[in-house]
Design an enzyme around this catalytic site. Structure first.
Site, short mmCIF file in Angstrom:
data_model
loop_
_atom_site.label_atom_id
_atom_site.label_comp_id
_atom_site.label_asym_id
_atom_site.label_seq_id
_atom_site.Cartn_x
_atom_site.Cartn_y
_atom_site.Cartn_z
N ASN A 195 5.91 -4.32 5.67
CA ASN A 195 4.49 -4.37 5.52
C ASN A 195 4.12 -3.83 4.16
O ASN A 195 4.79 -3.17 3.48
CB ASN A 195 4.02 -3.26 6.59
CG ASN A 195 2.55 -2.96 6.59
OD1 ASN A 195 1.87 -3.86 6.60
ND2 ASN A 195 2.17 -1.63 6.78
N HIS A 241 0.95 -1.39 2.47
CA HIS A 241 0.11 -0.63 2.74
C HIS A 241 -0.67 -0.13 1.68
O HIS A 241 -0.01 0.17 0.29
CB HIS A 241 0.80 0.57 3.49
CG HIS A 241 -0.46 1.60 3.86
ND1 HIS A 241 -1.17 1.39 5.18
CD2 HIS A 241 -0.82 2.93 3.56
CE1 HIS A 241 -2.00 2.44 5.03
NE2 HIS A 241 -1.90 3.12 4.31
N SER A 260 2.32 0.50 -1.19
CA SER A 260 3.81 0.56 -0.91
C SER A 260 4.30 -0.46 -0.24
O SER A 260 3.27 -0.95 0.76
CB SER A 260 3.92 1.78 -0.04
OG SER A 260 3.51 3.18 -0.64
N ASP A 297 2.61 2.85 9.66
CA ASP A 297 2.86 3.04 8.25
C ASP A 297 3.84 4.05 7.74
O ASP A 297 3.92 4.67 6.83
CB ASP A 297 1.70 3.64 7.53
CG ASP A 297 0.43 2.52 7.82
OD1 ASP A 297 0.69 1.51 8.00
OD2 ASP A 297 -0.94 2.88 8.14
C1 GAR Z 1 -4.35 -5.28 1.94
O1 GAR Z 1 -4.93 -4.38 1.21
C2 GAR Z 1 -3.11 -4.51 2.58
O2 GAR Z 1 -2.40 -3.52 1.86
C3 GAR Z 1 -3.98 -3.86 3.76
O3 GAR Z 1 -4.81 -4.89 4.42
C4 GAR Z 1 -4.99 -5.86 2.85
C5 GAR Z 1 -4.97 -7.27 3.24
O4 GAR Z 1 -5.47 -8.00 2.25
N1 GAR Z 1 -3.00 -3.55 4.82
C6 GAR Z 1 -3.23 -2.18 5.59
O5 GAR Z 1 -4.05 -1.54 5.32
C7 GAR Z 1 -2.27 -2.18 6.85
N2 GAR Z 1 -2.08 -0.94 7.01
P1 GAR Z 1 -5.15 -9.70 2.27
O6 GAR Z 1 -5.52 -9.94 3.73
O7 GAR Z 1 -6.11 -9.90 1.10
O8 GAR Z 1 -3.81 -9.70 2.03
#
Ligand code: GAR
Length: 201
Positions: free
Chosen positions: A114, A116, A143, A152
């Site tokens: 994942n 985060h 991360s 997470d």
């Molecule tokens: C990213 O910033 C990722 O880190 C976050 O969602 C976004 C997806 O962006 N994930 C979380 O918060 C998971 N806990 P994307 O769809 O443009 O890749």
């Protein structure tokens, strides 16, 4: 000329939204010889723009809507079956905004990553950029970690940092962190492909 390994890593990528991390992974495969192949993209949201990215890249894509399942365990069982049908080496959560059941996570133990948007273990959960500002952090970042049943949590594989500036807002910070995400997610996949991650962690 560099040669790709005979069997590139099979990736299944799970998304819920924009899919910019998915795009960074596709680009790294196409432009920088990341020894991997995205064999499927699965979204729990029909409107996720990442599905368009998959279509443009000729990648098999599916919508598995959580609205069609009243029980989390049923949704996770269907998701598990769909993922397994692609026989992936690695499952990539790229903005997949769902809590996963323990059984699902354990089925993919050490095979699911994942990303985060915080320097874990700080700021688990949502609204990480605003929370980093509110906490007066001097630095923030992102991360990549293996997924374990705790949200997470799980062993961190790579992190990237950016200083927090006096005039930063949640939006400016998010934009810089996103750029870092696009750099380290493909790197983490490369480490996995090259067997350079200590799986005993
Ligand atoms: C990213 O910033 C990722 O880190 C976050 O969602 C976004 C997806 O962006 N994930 C979380 O918060 C998971 N806990 P994307 O769809 O443009 O890749």
């Amino acid at each position: 000329m560099s040669q790709k390994p005979a069997t590139p890593l099979r990736l299944v990528v799970l998304i819920s939204g924009n899919g910019s991390n998915l795009q960074a992974i596709i680009d790294e495969i196409n432009n920088n010889d990341l020894p991997a192949q995205v064999v499927a993209v699965i979204s729990n949201k029909a409107e996720a723009y990442g599905l368009e990215r998959a279509k443009k890249a000729n990648i098999q894509h599916h919508v598995l809507s959580n609205k069609d399942y009243s029980e989390r365990s049923d949704y996770d069982a269907a998701l598990k079956e769909l993922i397994d049908s692609y026989q992936p080496d690695l499952i990539i959560l790229a903005g997949f905004m769902r809590i996963l059941s323990n059984e699902f996570v354990e089925h993919f133990s050490h095979k699911m990553m994942n990303i985060h948007p915080s320097l874990l273990p700080k700021h688990k959960g949502l609204n990480t950029h605003q929370r980093a500002l509110d906490a007066g952090e001097k630095e923030h970042g992102c991360s990549v970690h293996f997924v374990t049943p705790e949200l997470d949590d799980g062993p961190v594989i790579l992190q990237a940092k950016t200083p927090v500036k006096d005039n930063d807002t949640a939006e400016t910070l998010a934009a810089r962190v996103h750029e870092l995400e696009h750099r380290i997610y493909p790197q983490a996949i490369r480490l996995f492909a090259e067997n350079k991650i200590n799986q005993a962690e």
